[in-house]
Design a protein around this motif. Structure first.
Motif, PDB file in Angstrom:
ATOM      1  N   GLU A 162       0.661  -1.452   0.001  1.00  0.00           N
ATOM      2  CA  GLU A 162       0.105   0.050   0.006  1.00  0.00           C
ATOM      3  C   GLU A 162       0.707   1.355  -0.030  1.00  0.00           C
ATOM      4  O   GLU A 162       0.574   2.354  -0.527  1.00  0.00           O
ATOM      5  CB  GLU A 162      -0.919  -0.009   1.082  1.00  0.00           C
ATOM      6  CG  GLU A 162      -1.878  -1.202   1.218  1.00  0.00           C
ATOM      7  CD  GLU A 162      -3.157  -0.907   2.257  1.00  0.00           C
ATOM      8  OE1 GLU A 162      -3.023  -0.212   3.006  1.00  0.00           O
ATOM      9  OE2 GLU A 162      -4.029  -1.693   2.106  1.00  0.00           O
ATOM     10  N   ARG A 163       2.072   1.298   0.548  1.00  0.00           N
ATOM     11  CA  ARG A 163       2.819   2.299   0.381  1.00  0.00           C
ATOM     12  C   ARG A 163       3.504   2.771  -0.568  1.00  0.00           C
ATOM     13  O   ARG A 163       3.300   3.836  -1.261  1.00  0.00           O
ATOM     14  CB  ARG A 163       4.119   1.915   1.642  1.00  0.00           C
ATOM     15  CG  ARG A 163       4.918   3.261   1.939  1.00  0.00           C
ATOM     16  CD  ARG A 163       5.969   3.057   3.086  1.00  0.00           C
ATOM     17  NE  ARG A 163       6.871   1.989   2.478  1.00  0.00           N
ATOM     18  CZ  ARG A 163       7.703   1.448   3.261  1.00  0.00           C
ATOM     19  NH1 ARG A 163       8.157   1.732   4.397  1.00  0.00           N
ATOM     20  NH2 ARG A 163       8.643   0.373   2.686  1.00  0.00           N
ATOM     21  N   TRP A 206       1.936   1.783  -3.589  1.00  0.00           N
ATOM     22  CA  TRP A 206       0.759   2.400  -4.370  1.00  0.00           C
ATOM     23  C   TRP A 206       0.553   3.573  -4.252  1.00  0.00           C
ATOM     24  O   TRP A 206       0.151   4.351  -4.995  1.00  0.00           O
ATOM     25  CB  TRP A 206      -0.480   1.321  -4.189  1.00  0.00           C
ATOM     26  CG  TRP A 206      -0.428  -0.171  -4.713  1.00  0.00           C
ATOM     27  CD1 TRP A 206       0.629  -0.543  -5.469  1.00  0.00           C
ATOM     28  CD2 TRP A 206      -0.955  -1.276  -4.063  1.00  0.00           C
ATOM     29  NE1 TRP A 206       0.415  -2.084  -5.428  1.00  0.00           N
ATOM     30  CE2 TRP A 206      -0.538  -2.345  -4.560  1.00  0.00           C
ATOM     31  CE3 TRP A 206      -1.868  -1.369  -2.982  1.00  0.00           C
ATOM     32  CZ2 TRP A 206      -0.922  -3.576  -4.327  1.00  0.00           C
ATOM     33  CZ3 TRP A 206      -2.174  -2.609  -2.638  1.00  0.00           C
ATOM     34  CH2 TRP A 206      -1.951  -3.778  -3.453  1.00  0.00           C
ATOM     35  N   VAL A 224      -9.287   3.601 -10.361  1.00  0.00           N
ATOM     36  CA  VAL A 224      -8.897   3.295  -9.240  1.00  0.00           C
ATOM     37  C   VAL A 224      -9.593   3.328  -8.022  1.00  0.00           C
ATOM     38  O   VAL A 224      -9.875   2.465  -7.301  1.00  0.00           O
ATOM     39  CB  VAL A 224      -7.703   4.268  -8.877  1.00  0.00           C
ATOM     40  CG1 VAL A 224      -6.904   3.923  -7.520  1.00  0.00           C
ATOM     41  CG2 VAL A 224      -6.404   4.026  -9.888  1.00  0.00           C
ATOM     42  N   ASN A 234     -11.567   0.037  -6.058  1.00  0.00           N
ATOM     43  CA  ASN A 234     -10.933  -0.311  -4.636  1.00  0.00           C
ATOM     44  C   ASN A 234     -12.280  -0.495  -3.884  1.00  0.00           C
ATOM     45  O   ASN A 234     -12.993   0.533  -3.197  1.00  0.00           O
ATOM     46  CB  ASN A 234     -10.324   0.887  -4.188  1.00  0.00           C
ATOM     47  CG  ASN A 234     -10.061   0.638  -2.570  1.00  0.00           C
ATOM     48  OD1 ASN A 234      -9.795  -0.317  -1.979  1.00  0.00           O
ATOM     49  ND2 ASN A 234      -9.665   1.873  -1.993  1.00  0.00           N
ATOM     50  N   LEU A 264      -8.490   5.929  -2.257  1.00  0.00           N
ATOM     51  CA  LEU A 264      -7.988   5.425  -3.567  1.00  0.00           C
ATOM     52  C   LEU A 264      -7.228   3.813  -3.320  1.00  0.00           C
ATOM     53  O   LEU A 264      -7.508   3.168  -3.876  1.00  0.00           O
ATOM     54  CB  LEU A 264      -6.623   6.189  -4.032  1.00  0.00           C
ATOM     55  CG  LEU A 264      -7.106   7.387  -4.632  1.00  0.00           C
ATOM     56  CD1 LEU A 264      -5.874   8.617  -4.963  1.00  0.00           C
ATOM     57  CD2 LEU A 264      -7.636   7.211  -6.314  1.00  0.00           C
ATOM     58  N   VAL A 265      -6.703   3.985  -1.852  1.00  0.00           N
ATOM     59  CA  VAL A 265      -6.206   2.551  -1.269  1.00  0.00           C
ATOM     60  C   VAL A 265      -6.645   2.118   0.011  1.00  0.00           C
ATOM     61  O   VAL A 265      -6.701   3.095   0.895  1.00  0.00           O
ATOM     62  CB  VAL A 265      -4.556   2.783  -1.376  1.00  0.00           C
ATOM     63  CG1 VAL A 265      -3.954   1.557  -0.818  1.00  0.00           C
ATOM     64  CG2 VAL A 265      -3.941   3.142  -2.827  1.00  0.00           C
ATOM     65  N   THR A 295      -8.419  -2.047 -14.602  1.00  0.00           N
ATOM     66  CA  THR A 295      -8.724  -1.754 -13.129  1.00  0.00           C
ATOM     67  C   THR A 295      -7.891  -2.481 -12.157  1.00  0.00           C
ATOM     68  O   THR A 295      -6.779  -3.146 -12.777  1.00  0.00           O
ATOM     69  CB  THR A 295     -10.271  -1.930 -12.632  1.00  0.00           C
ATOM     70  OG1 THR A 295     -10.419  -1.337 -11.331  1.00  0.00           O
ATOM     71  CG2 THR A 295     -10.736  -3.238 -12.862  1.00  0.00           C
ATOM     72  N   TRP A 296      -7.932  -2.715 -10.810  1.00  0.00           N
ATOM     73  CA  TRP A 296      -7.240  -3.442 -10.156  1.00  0.00           C
ATOM     74  C   TRP A 296      -7.016  -5.093 -10.846  1.00  0.00           C
ATOM     75  O   TRP A 296      -8.032  -5.534 -11.055  1.00  0.00           O
ATOM     76  CB  TRP A 296      -7.839  -3.525  -8.490  1.00  0.00           C
ATOM     77  CG  TRP A 296      -7.907  -2.139  -8.202  1.00  0.00           C
ATOM     78  CD1 TRP A 296      -8.452  -1.019  -8.344  1.00  0.00           C
ATOM     79  CD2 TRP A 296      -6.986  -1.759  -6.825  1.00  0.00           C
ATOM     80  NE1 TRP A 296      -8.262   0.111  -7.664  1.00  0.00           N
ATOM     81  CE2 TRP A 296      -7.389  -0.358  -6.670  1.00  0.00           C
ATOM     82  CE3 TRP A 296      -6.022  -2.208  -5.987  1.00  0.00           C
ATOM     83  CZ2 TRP A 296      -6.656   0.422  -5.688  1.00  0.00           C
ATOM     84  CZ3 TRP A 296      -5.601  -1.577  -4.990  1.00  0.00           C
ATOM     85  CH2 TRP A 296      -5.802  -0.212  -4.804  1.00  0.00           C
ATOM     86  N   PRO A 303      -3.302  -1.805  -8.124  1.00  0.00           N
ATOM     87  CA  PRO A 303      -4.092  -0.809  -8.664  1.00  0.00           C
ATOM     88  C   PRO A 303      -3.618  -0.607 -10.316  1.00  0.00           C
ATOM     89  O   PRO A 303      -2.378  -1.108 -10.458  1.00  0.00           O
ATOM     90  CB  PRO A 303      -3.913   0.709  -8.108  1.00  0.00           C
ATOM     91  CG  PRO A 303      -2.578   0.327  -7.264  1.00  0.00           C
ATOM     92  CD  PRO A 303      -2.546  -1.286  -7.028  1.00  0.00           C
ATOM     93  N   PRO A 304      -4.377  -0.267 -11.154  1.00  0.00           N
ATOM     94  CA  PRO A 304      -3.765   0.031 -12.645  1.00  0.00           C
ATOM     95  C   PRO A 304      -2.474   1.069 -12.575  1.00  0.00           C
ATOM     96  O   PRO A 304      -2.524   1.708 -11.612  1.00  0.00           O
ATOM     97  CB  PRO A 304      -5.056   0.355 -13.300  1.00  0.00           C
ATOM     98  CG  PRO A 304      -6.059   1.054 -12.386  1.00  0.00           C
ATOM     99  CD  PRO A 304      -5.749   0.220 -11.226  1.00  0.00           C
ATOM    100  N   LYS A 344      -0.067  -8.433  -2.108  1.00  0.00           N
ATOM    101  CA  LYS A 344      -1.181  -8.957  -0.881  1.00  0.00           C
ATOM    102  C   LYS A 344      -1.124 -10.476  -1.314  1.00  0.00           C
ATOM    103  O   LYS A 344      -1.217 -11.061  -2.307  1.00  0.00           O
ATOM    104  CB  LYS A 344      -2.318  -8.240  -1.181  1.00  0.00           C
ATOM    105  CG  LYS A 344      -2.103  -6.657  -1.134  1.00  0.00           C
ATOM    106  CD  LYS A 344      -2.555  -6.342   0.136  1.00  0.00           C
ATOM    107  CE  LYS A 344      -2.994  -4.797   0.470  1.00  0.00           C
ATOM    108  NZ  LYS A 344      -3.040  -4.390   1.708  1.00  0.00           N
TER     109      LYS A 344
END
Lengths: 259, 259
Positions: free
Chosen positions: A108-109, A111, A168, A172, A180-181, B56-57, B63-64, B78
């Motif tokens: 996540e960091r 992204w 995005v 999600n 976004l994330v 998309t994801w 994410p794209p 993940k």
């Protein structure tokens, strides 16, 4: 004003500019900070010193900055001095981890960093609509080129970037269109929010037409209204700490907007 | 070709481009990687899928990407899947930590990130000299604007950026002119080296005149020759893995160079 704050923003006074991305991380997390040029008498001289073309590594062992913004962090430099970080994306990556705005794990960091960089790219392209051939020359002296650049920006770049962020946000599921994330606020959300806000100021007809046509509905109807609900952002946005747009990145020249 | 490599670069085939900054981190550290579009038959389709405007994801939860380059890291996503990171500065920040190219502490990590971002800004401005008003239009259709942009770039931006990096190099005593931060190679060094190399290709007269005038001697005489001494860079630079400049970021249009 005494300065007992850990974080100091070094940026031009009186405009949101690139400093705004940094301010929003503080306001969204209720983190005390000193906005040096806006809050300290004579603070502008610290910004001028930062970008002085003779500056070299400072007494605390920090390299010079090419341009503002920079972040000064007391107590985190070499040997316990002040750490000075330049470049907006580097400042945001640093603060993101400190202020819990950088996601919940290494993936996540990464992204969030990429998404913030993409929002900042859009910010840079918005700037270039009024300065396409020279950052030093006046807009009035590059108006012909600006008209062409702004047309391309409005017609191809705005839909490309906003369409990307819409995908995005929609993809999600955890974020429910608000993030976004993951399921919490990140500095990428703040960066995207600020750029969309600035675009609405600079290109009001263009953005209104797209909103009314039902384009990127998640950004317009869910994301943009929800971001200011975090921390003290709402109060900040109506305070005099939030500077009005003027001759900075986002400028409203009616001739550059949709006709 | 079998793919047992942890790192895969997803970028356009046949050009250095922004992918080059990523390749250099692998070559400087002798890290195995797969350059998908250049080394896998049909690999280009993976790059096209990455930037597909409907993407998309992905199945691994990534994410794209708005645009290449992207980095795929097997086993670090993940749930143990592949992690995909876009945006050159985000890729470099990630790999910098993995490959020991990000300094020795948090302060150096932040400085290196800022310095790499500054080198990448110069790279972007070099691109804009031949595409000042539209990324989609041909150079030939924006040549008038390009002439003006390139003049400004050569006369004000190149000296501003190179002068800045010269100050950083000279002020870092530990680095002896070979390293921007500390006493070892970082991804900021690699990024600056690549941009200077590209500028010499795109603007040979401009860069030669500045070198012969004795400008930024640390960059020209100490830094640029020393960077390729690391890892397998020398071998790489004379191999066919190093792609020639062509219609990418660094283009040699004689009319845009110093006359």
């Amino acid at each position: 004003m005494s300065n007992d704050k850990k974080y100091e923003l070094l940026y031009w006074p009186g405009i949101p500019g690139r400093g705004e991305f940094v301010r929003l991380t503080f306001e969204a997390t209720r983190t005390p900070y000193l906005d040096v040029s806006n809050q300290v008498e004579g603070g502008i001289h610290q910004i001028l010193a930062l970008k002085d073309e003779k500056a070299t590594w400072d007494a605390d062992g920090n390299p010079p900055a090419l341009a503002p913004p920079a972040l000064r962090v007391h107590g985190e430099g070499k040997k316990g001095g002040a750490l000075v970080i330049s470049q907006t994306p580097a400042i945001l990556a640093f603060l993101g981890e400190k202020l819990d705005l950088a996601g919940s794990d290494a993936a996540e960091r990464a992204w969030i960093q990429a998404l913030a960089l993409t929002a900042l790219d859009l910010n840079n392209e918005a700037h270039d609509t009024h300065h396409p051939v020279s950052t030093l020359a006046y807009y009035e002296d590059q108006k012909t080129e600006s008209l062409r650049k702004a047309t391309d920006f409005r017609e191809t770049r705005i839909p490309k970037f906003l369409g990307y962020f819409e995908r995005v946000l929609k993809g999600n599921k955890e974020g429910q269109g608000k993030y976004l994330v993951g399921d919490k606020l990140s500095y990428a959300d703040l960066a995207l929010w600020q750029v969309v806000h600035g675009l609405k100021f600079a290109f009001p007809k263009e953005m209104k037409a797209r909103e009314e046509a039902g384009e990127v509905p998640t950004i317009f109807k869910t994301f943009s209204p929800s971001v200011p609900e975090h921390g003290q952002l709402k109060e900040y946005l109506s305070s005099d700490r939030r500077k009005p747009y003027s001759k900075g990145i986002f400028r409203h020249y009616p001739e550059l907007d949709r006709q």
